[in-house]
Design an enzyme around this catalytic site. Structure first.
Site, mmCIF file in Angstrom:
data_model
loop_
_atom_site.group_PDB
_atom_site.id
_atom_site.type_symbol
_atom_site.label_atom_id
_atom_site.label_comp_id
_atom_site.label_asym_id
_atom_site.label_seq_id
_atom_site.Cartn_x
_atom_site.Cartn_y
_atom_site.Cartn_z
ATOM 1 N N SER A 288 6.284 -3.340 20.575
ATOM 2 C CA SER A 288 7.123 -2.250 20.065
ATOM 3 C C SER A 288 8.026 -2.685 18.922
ATOM 4 C CB SER A 288 7.963 -1.668 21.199
ATOM 5 O OG SER A 288 7.139 -1.125 22.203
ATOM 6 N N HIS A 353 12.863 -2.599 20.889
ATOM 7 C CA HIS A 353 12.580 -1.392 20.109
ATOM 8 C C HIS A 353 13.651 -1.181 19.045
ATOM 9 C CE1 HIS A 353 10.518 -0.933 23.948
ATOM 10 N NE2 HIS A 353 9.779 0.054 23.452
#
Length: 414
Positions: A288, A353
């Protein structure tokens, strides 16, 4: 006659007179010579270009006519070959509306777009057409794909036309494809070894792999990058793959493996380091960080160049990308605070993220903003790159000293 040189009649060079740039560049039987590295325009500070622009724009309209620009080039670019001057004029008037805005004027006169100038000369026949690339007919499937990618990623019509003419699928977008294939292969291997495909992280053997980042094993430096090949389950892998392929492959087709690899790796490294600084007891898995760096950079580029982006359904596509990112991020947050199957080791962190998003909105935007300008020529790139390097160094020192100074209680090694 030497290839690429203007025609000679009776020992005299013929130059176009009162003809449009398209006519001059596309005269039958005439080839446009390649711009040499010595054929550059004089460089001056931007305030001098502003004064010069205002001289030819007494109405302060923000535009000058192509005829006035021709006069200006004749004065300040007299060493240029007449045919090159015609191509430069046509490149400045990319919209074929007879007007040149201030920013294009500065970019061209300060030689910031020398690559575009060279490419316009090499591919002058299509670059100088007034028609849009969308009006091209009789294209094959691969040509339509390249045209679609051009409109998805590039805001300027002149850049889109150059990209359409020059792209050859050689080399193909191998980097993102190779990373994706490797991620799938590793996932299938551990799926068979752990005997599960969904929520693999709940297996007691999941973190025993040499790939994921674990705070107890942070001295093994490869884990700050190799964690991208491990995913918590097929649902995690599927969302990352979808965004990685749908966004990463077109970007690599336009910007090349080097630039996209730079953004991707910086996002991956920033993700694991951000976790080691802010969520010190949690492991990290999944790609991610790199995926969010690419997607956020692309979305920011679309927003900043909204009027120039001519891709169809761009608002819908942005919404879908944001929905996918939100779903994947929400799942990561839920998993982080969900009671772990094997305490006291927590579930993987979601902070990677956020690290990827920050890299995408800073370094990534600069890398993607001007696809044909060299990175080393962009001062903003060096600013963000230095800030990123400073963050990496600080995070490294944090990992060496902070855990012992703060007496952090870490989970047992896997």
């Amino acid at each position: 006659m030497e290839k690429g040189s203007p025609r000679m009649t009776g020992g005299t060079r013929e130059t176009p007179v009162n003809s449009s740039p398209a006519v001059a560049a596309n005269a039958e039987g005439e080839e446009i010579e390649v711009l040499e590295s010595t054929d550059v325009l004089p460089v001056a500070p931007e305030d001098q270009w502003k004064s010069l622009f205002d001289k030819y724009d007494p109405e302060n309209s923000g535009f000058i006519s192509t005829e006035r620009f021709r006069d200006l080039l004749a004065t300040h670019g007299s060493e240029l070959d007449p045919h090159k001057l015609e191509v430069l004029l046509a490149l400045a008037d990319g919209n074929a509306d007879g007007k040149i805005c201030y920013q294009d004027f500065v970019n061209l006169m300060s030689n910031k777009r020398s690559n575009s100038f060279r490419r316009a000369i090499l591919q002058g026949s299509r670059q100088l057409k007034g028609c849009s690339l969308r009006d091209e007919v009789g294209l094959g499937l691969s040509q339509r794909l390249v045209r679609h990618v051009a409109y998805e990623t590039l805001p300027r019509e002149v850049d889109r036309k150059w990209y359409f003419d020059s792209y050859t699928y050689c080399p193909p977008p191998w980097l993102i494809l190779a990373i994706t294939i490797a991620e799938v292969a590793v996932f299938m291997y551990y799926g068979c070894q752990l005997d599960r495909l969904v929520l693999q992280v709940s297996s007691p053997s999941f973190l025993k792999s040499p790939l994921p980042y674990h705070p107890q094993l942070r001295a093994q430096s490869w884990r700050y990058l190799s964690y991208i090949f491990m995913h918590t389950g097929i649902e995690h892998l599927s969302l990352n793959m979808a965004m990685q392929l749908l966004v990463g492959v077109p970007l690599e087709m336009v910007h090349g493996a080097l630039r996209i690899g730079l953004v991707y790796v910086c996002g991956v490294l920033a993700g694991s380091l951000a976790v080691s600084v802010t969520d010190m007891t949690a492991p990290v898995v999944g790609s991610s960080g790199g995926v969010y760096a690419l997607v956020s950079a692309h979305l920011a580029n679309v927003v900043m160049n909204w009027s120039g982006m001519k891709c169809q359904f761009k608002l819908f596509r942005m919404a879908m990308a944001l929905v996918c990112m939100s779903v994947e991020f929400g799942r990561a947050v839920w998993l982080r605070f969900y009671p772990p199957a094997f305490p006291p080791c927590p579930n993987p962190s979601f902070v990677a993220h956020l690290g990827g998003v920050v890299v995408g909105l800073t370094l990534g935007v600069v890398v993607l903003q001007n696809y044909e300008q060299r990175l080393q020529e962009q001062s903003l790139f060096w600013i963000f790159f230095c800030v990123y390097t400073l963050f990496v160094l600080c995070a490294v020192f944090w990992n060496i000293f902070a855990y012992s100074l703060l007496d952090v209680r870490l989970p047992p090694p896997p």
